[in-house]
Design an enzyme around this catalytic site. Structure first.
Site: not given
Lengths: 131, 131, 131, 131
Positions: D8-10
């Site tokens: 995942t990313d921010q």
């Protein structure tokens, strides 16, 4: 779980940084098995940032090796938890690597929180199961 | 930017999935150079999720190769933007790879938004500069 | 070095597994600075697989933070070397994380080798420089 | 296959670069299902470097989503092969992303080779199966 081609490096083995996401997969699956998936913690505003991570590499993992991850809860403190991991090669049960991660418990603002009693109970249960 | 060891695979070259984060580095640096860093967009509740990504690989990138990324804005639509990338090996200016990413513009709820006029102006300026 | 967007996770910080490739960047740059780039070792049939990796995370690293990595050689044994790392945020010199990696020395067949004297000398020089 | 936290990313979704390793998992599993695992090709000195990669992202993939990957062989040329991919969310069969990768066939020295007849036959069989 199989070692992905993208996880190998030019030395022909799984790169040592790939093991931390594997540990994480083990941690996520353990929490799911305990009936309290990680998402529920996040939905309740609890996060478990990693404070320490350690890995000892015994034998290289190669592309497409099938790996088994055993995750245990090694310690449940007031505001921290330690998970332990052992990664084995499925074909011959060879120990590939082992390690641990130490986690704080923080709220949405990043402030350290004591582990809520019901969480501690869930985790301690598992701790007992392996001691 | 140098190819990291962790980015190589067992074929002895940078894994093809490493190029998308490199494109992203180019995009982030271009927006900074335009005076509007990516964080400012996010602070204003604007996000640019990738809708399409394409990369053509010409020559392998090897561990420790120094790479240069040239990023251009290829198209600014009503609610989308297309960035183009060329990655060159610094030592001999050899073209390593090229590609593009197409981005939507969405708000914090993920709803598609028209690009605000001042954003479109910033981006169009760059578009002109390269045409 | 800046934190890449791809290195963040949904908790809004750099994922803890991103630090090991950063340590590696520091190691590679240190060897280059010592006049013996990593590729030369590999060309001579010497490899330094990681036997242990440890990281303590003090403060989250955020997207686009500029980081400084300080790498030191902490110990040079007969067939192993330990590198130490400290990652600081450039803006305010805040210590973000620190850790170490312990490396074996093996040949192309993966057999453990003693560190060649000239290598030990190069590494020991650095060790002295920091003690 | 589940989306890993590390992927995942921010923005709270799987980073777009994670999809290329997923495509690769699909490719590896397809070759295994065809009775010719990727390792056998490499053992015979045949490699399939990626020449082009394309992905269209329809819907974000979230942490812990279970994904299904469907891989097909879209084209078998003299010295190249094109694989197609569709990634679906298991819970509701929603199409998450689709794309393709185009591969050359090279030998250990990196020289382009025609696909050996028996390889072409294995791949064409699959191609027929889906047309």
């Amino acid at each position: 779980m199989r070692v992905r081609y993208a996880e190998t490096d030019q030395a022909g083995m799984a790169h040592h940084s790939a093991f931390l996401p594997w540990f994480e997969v083990g941690r996520v699956e353990l929490l799911r098995a305990l009936g309290k998936p990680y998402q529920e913690f996040e939905a309740e505003g609890l996060h478990f940032p990693v404070r320490e991570a350690f890995c000892r590499y015994w034998v290289p993992a190669r592309f497409d090796d099938e790996l088994l991850i055993t995750t245990t809860i090694e310690e449940v403190g007031g505001a921290s938890t330690r998970f332990g991991y052992r990664i084995m090669r499925r074909a011959d049960a060879m120990l590939i690597a082992e390690g641990y991660t130490l986690h704080a418990c923080v709220d949405n603002q990043g402030k350290v929180k004591r582990l809520p009693p019901e969480v501690r109970q869930v985790l301690r249960q598992e701790e007992r199961a392996f001691s």
